[in-house]
Design a protein around this motif. Structure first.
Motif: not given
Length: 369
Positions: A22-30
């Motif tokens: 979730n960090l790789d796929s969402h947090a970085l995008e946010v």
């Protein structure tokens, strides 16, 4: 400006591998959508299973990831112990509660993990359940209160010892919620008086102030905040969230938000008696309406994207946020928590999850600036 993040409980996953995914796929995008070079704070939901799986290698990999991507751990959501998405959660989200050793062990484990994941932190809040689900707790039984208080004190003592060893100050942050033992500001204040913490532990136990929850209770934002300040009850963090609100003919539209995963407590105002009526879930509120009960306003525990002031069908409690957030101490961590994104009606999901989160964070920044 206060440190601002979002809670990763919006993303499914009970394992440590899910946390990193979730960090790789969402947090970085946010983070990318915020277009800021500043270090990005993280609000991690770490389930019991993930906490058990976070060994020395996992911790080292997380710290390396944070170093690589200019991120750091700000807060942990230790409220949901187990599965939180894609199947019935409802009142089970409060289990195990503070009468059990499982809740104590889990909260201690999260503290041990926090000081390893972010050893340079000065302060990390860990949110948790508001003692227990009220219908399952005998408030007249003193031994139940004694067990819960003793367990909270045990975790506070553990956090104090960790602080002595590491210099990282941990705050166990109880999160008042409708239909729970700690529901209103009055009940929260009463509990801290009952808890009787020794001086060395007092700052290690506080509240996670969830704006959605207190708005559902028809509480006044400025008044309840001031009362907590006057009572010297620490606010570990504020969860920036918004609830459903309806008046008049809009009230029946709230029933469109009834869904099978989460508990959607309702609090409704009766104009005849002037009293507030509380309902465990929207299905109970529906039964009351069908039996002829009438209300002039109702608020529902359903975390709606905070940038929405009105949904077309009914309103939101966004005004609570507009009042409260500018009043907060600048050292109070802020965590946007719209975990029910996948449960809201499809026509309200106009963006991707990451885009919606970024829009919420930008809304808060704009309000506070």
């Amino acid at each position: 400006m206060a440190e601002l993040t979002y809670c990763s409980n919006i993303h499914p996953g009970e394992h440590w591998a899910d946390v990193m995914h979730n960090l790789d796929s969402h947090a970085l995008e946010v983070k990318a959508q915020l277009n800021s070079s500043a270090p990005f704070p993280l609000g991690l939901r770490i389930a019991q299973q993930a906490a058990l799986e976070a060994d020395a290698q996992a911790i080292a990999e997380f710290r390396a990831w944070c170093e690589q991507h200019n991120c750091y751990l700000l807060t942990i959501n230790g409220f949901p112990y187990g599965t939180f998405h894609n199947r019935r959660v409802k009142e089970n989200v409060y289990l195990p509660d503070w009468r059990t050793s499982d809740r104590v062990d889990y909260s201690k484990r999260l503290g041990d993990l926090a000081v390893k994941l972010e050893p340079r932190a000065k302060r990390i809040s860990i949110s948790t359940v508001p003692i227990a689900f009220k219908p399952a707790f005998d408030e007249t039984a003193e031994h139940e209160w004694e067990i819960a208080c003793a367990n909270v004190r045990e975790v506070a003592e553990h956090y104090y010892q960790l602080y002595q060893q590491t210099g990282v100050f941990l705050v166990l942050s109880l999160e008042p919620e409708p239909m729970c033992v700690l529901e209103t500001t009055d009940e929260a204040i009463g509990f801290f008086k009952r808890l009787r913490l020794p001086e060395r532990l007092r700052q290690h136990v506080g509240l996670c102030f969830d704006c959605c929850h207190q708005a559902v209770e028809f509480e006044d934002a400025q008044e309840c905040l001031q009362r907590l300040i006057d009572e010297e009850i620490p606010i570990g963090k504020v969860q920036v969230s918004s609830a459903l609100k309806a008046t008049g003919d809009e009230i029946t539209k709230l029933l469109n938000f009834d869904e099978p995963v989460y508990l959607h407590q309702a609090v409704a105002h009766c104009p005849q008696s002037g009293r507030l009526h509380r309902f465990t879930d929207l299905s109970d509120f529906k039964n009351a309406l069908q039996q002829g009960q009438r209300f002039d306003e109702c608020r529902v525990h359903f975390h709606i994207p905070i940038f929405l002031e009105h949904l077309g069908e009914c309103g939101t409690t966004q005004d609570f946020l507009r009042t409260l957030l500018p009043l907060l101490d600048k050292d109070t961590p802020l965590e946007v928590e719209t975990y029910s994104f996948a449960a809201i009606p499809e026509h309200l999901r106009t963006d991707t999850v990451s885009a919606s989160i970024a829009r919420e964070l930008l809304w808060v920044k704009a309000l506070l600036h």
